[in-house]
Scaffold this motif. Sequence first.
Motif, short mmCIF file in Angstrom:
data_model
loop_
_atom_site.label_atom_id
_atom_site.label_comp_id
_atom_site.label_asym_id
_atom_site.label_seq_id
_atom_site.Cartn_x
_atom_site.Cartn_y
_atom_site.Cartn_z
N ARG A 1 0.84 -1.21 0.00
CA ARG A 1 0.00 0.00 0.00
C ARG A 1 0.86 1.25 0.00
O ARG A 1 0.55 2.23 -0.66
N LEU B 1 -1.82 6.82 4.57
CA LEU B 1 -1.59 8.25 4.81
C LEU B 1 -0.15 8.42 5.28
O LEU B 1 0.29 7.74 6.20
N GLY C 1 -7.93 7.88 -1.59
CA GLY C 1 -7.71 6.48 -1.98
C GLY C 1 -8.27 6.30 -3.39
O GLY C 1 -8.17 7.21 -4.22
C1 LIG Z 1 -4.99 6.54 1.12
C2 LIG Z 1 -6.37 5.92 1.18
C3 LIG Z 1 -6.52 4.57 0.99
C4 LIG Z 1 -7.81 3.98 1.05
N1 LIG Z 1 -7.91 2.64 0.87
C5 LIG Z 1 -9.13 2.05 0.92
C6 LIG Z 1 -9.26 0.63 0.72
O1 LIG Z 1 -8.28 -0.09 0.51
N2 LIG Z 1 -10.51 0.10 0.79
C7 LIG Z 1 -11.61 0.86 1.05
O2 LIG Z 1 -12.72 0.29 1.10
N3 LIG Z 1 -11.52 2.20 1.26
C8 LIG Z 1 -10.31 2.81 1.20
N4 LIG Z 1 -10.20 4.16 1.39
C9 LIG Z 1 -11.40 4.96 1.63
C10 LIG Z 1 -11.64 5.27 3.14
O3 LIG Z 1 -10.47 5.12 3.89
C11 LIG Z 1 -12.73 4.39 3.73
O4 LIG Z 1 -13.93 4.55 3.03
C12 LIG Z 1 -12.96 4.70 5.22
O5 LIG Z 1 -13.82 3.75 5.77
C13 LIG Z 1 -13.54 6.10 5.46
O6 LIG Z 1 -13.49 6.33 6.84
P1 LIG Z 1 -13.56 7.78 7.47
O7 LIG Z 1 -13.71 7.63 8.93
O8 LIG Z 1 -12.41 8.58 6.99
O9 LIG Z 1 -14.94 8.31 6.84
P2 LIG Z 1 -15.29 9.78 6.34
O10 LIG Z 1 -14.55 10.07 5.09
O11 LIG Z 1 -15.18 10.75 7.44
O12 LIG Z 1 -16.85 9.58 5.98
C14 LIG Z 1 -17.24 8.76 4.90
C15 LIG Z 1 -18.77 8.63 4.93
O13 LIG Z 1 -19.16 7.85 6.04
C16 LIG Z 1 -20.05 8.59 6.87
N5 LIG Z 1 -19.71 8.26 8.26
C17 LIG Z 1 -18.50 8.30 8.85
N6 LIG Z 1 -18.60 7.91 10.13
C18 LIG Z 1 -19.90 7.64 10.35
C19 LIG Z 1 -20.65 7.20 11.48
N7 LIG Z 1 -20.06 6.96 12.67
N8 LIG Z 1 -21.98 7.03 11.35
C20 LIG Z 1 -22.61 7.26 10.17
N9 LIG Z 1 -21.97 7.68 9.06
C21 LIG Z 1 -20.64 7.86 9.15
C22 LIG Z 1 -19.78 10.06 6.56
O14 LIG Z 1 -20.90 10.86 6.87
C23 LIG Z 1 -19.50 9.95 5.08
O15 LIG Z 1 -20.70 9.88 4.38
C24 LIG Z 1 -8.94 4.79 1.32
C25 LIG Z 1 -8.77 6.17 1.53
C26 LIG Z 1 -7.50 6.73 1.45
C27 LIG Z 1 -7.33 8.20 1.68
#
Ligand SMILES: Cc1cc2nc3c(=O)[nH]c(=O)nc-3n(C[C@H](O)[C@H](O)[C@H](O)COP(=O)(O)OP(=O)(O)OC[C@H]3O[C@@H](n4cnc5c(N)ncnc54)[C@H](O)[C@@H]3O)c2cc1C
Length: 353
Positions: free
Chosen positions: A231, A238, A249
């Motif tokens: 990754r 990050l 991502g």
């Molecule tokens: C470098 C990088 C790599 C990534 N790799 C992957 C990967 O391999 N696989 C993958 O599936 N995703 C990946 N992602 C996407 C991301 O990390 C995931 O979707 C992660 O679960 C988002 O979490 P967050 O807390 O940052 O959510 P946020 O970005 O803060 O929110 C995302 C959504 O979820 C909702 N939400 C958040 N918390 C809650 C809660 N407690 N209750 C209700 N709704 C809520 C928010 O309102 C929003 O709609 C990646 C992102 C990055 C930046």
Amino acid sequence: MKELFEPDFPLSELTSIGLGGNAKYLYRVRNVDELIEAIKFARSEKMRFFILGGGSNIVFSDTGFDGLVIKNEVKGFECDESIDRADLRVSSGELWDEVVERAVGLSLGGIECMSGIPGTVGATPVQNVGAYGQEVSDVIKSVSALDLKTYELVSFDNRECGFGYRTSRFKCADNGRYFIAGVEFVLPKLNKVSPEYASLKESLDECGTDFESLDRQSKLSVLRSEVLRIRKNKSMVLDSSDPDTRSCGSFFVNPVLEKDRFTALCESYSGLSDAPARAENGFVKIPSAWLIEAAGFRKGYTENGVGISNSHSLALVNRGGSTAGLIMLSEKIKTAVTGKFGIMLENEPQFIP
Ligand SMILES: Cc1cc2nc3c(=O)[nH]c(=O)nc-3n(C[C@H](O)[C@H](O)[C@H](O)COP(=O)(O)OP(=O)(O)OC[C@H]3O[C@@H](n4cnc5c(N)ncnc54)[C@H](O)[C@@H]3O)c2cc1C
């Protein structure tokens, strides 16, 4: 209540892609009671609100958010172990990767290949996060949530969550209706630990690791480190020292088409049959990264301060640009892919106007 809110908070500091204007107010909640109070207050002031986790799958508008952004910092971790499994009850504001690290340390299987995914536990069911052959829906027993209409605490078992590929009821029909307060995971202690995903397997072979000779704990640790290493090379963790780290991502979901539709498209659009597509149960999954490159967009491409990551063509990165620029670039890519292959790409991150 308002005195507890942080005014004019820059949303770029709360999102991994580093874009967006200011939130009118930011409030960090540490428990469900604080959340209820904040939402009741926002509603009484006719102010809109938004639940934010780690900000790794979200893009705010350049004009910011004219309301209350509620940052989830609800913490808690409990683990009940029996002979063959452990039940983890984790509060939604815990960081997902810290939970993976703890599980691996306890010799628990099922989530080690999802190491390094940024964000909070509460967001994992929202888009049913997954990587390298594992998905959270495989290990989620239940999700406890606060109904934001009625302020009642409710619980959904796995089946009721409506999980699908990168989706769930929380992302679709019930988008915005619930605050996910906690997630219960069931992790096996005795399952066979092996790299299911082809590229992970190859990468272990290349390192010369004699995986099968390792004990369970070492196998889990090796898989975690190897996933983190892969990754990191793709800028998919990050890392403030990596210029390609400012992303969400993967920017586009890999399209999944019915097999017949894919065959028909291959007949109409030359070159599509060369795609490294994976067929499963009558459906075909096509890598968006391949479609983007085949439509003429190369790694490193940049316009208006936003571009394609140097290490992964599926990640759009902020190189000093704006949300408007990001939307323009993503639309340009989508138009090119549709024109060349007849396939409409779908955004993975959520845009908040
Ligand atoms: C470098 C990088 C790599 C990534 N790799 C992957 C990967 O391999 N696989 C993958 O599936 N995703 C990946 N992602 C996407 C991301 O990390 C995931 O979707 C992660 O679960 C988002 O979490 P967050 O807390 O940052 O959510 P946020 O970005 O803060 O929110 C995302 C959504 O979820 C909702 N939400 C958040 N918390 C809650 C809660 N407690 N209750 C209700 N709704 C809520 C928010 O309102 C929003 O709609 C990646 C992102 C990055 C930046």
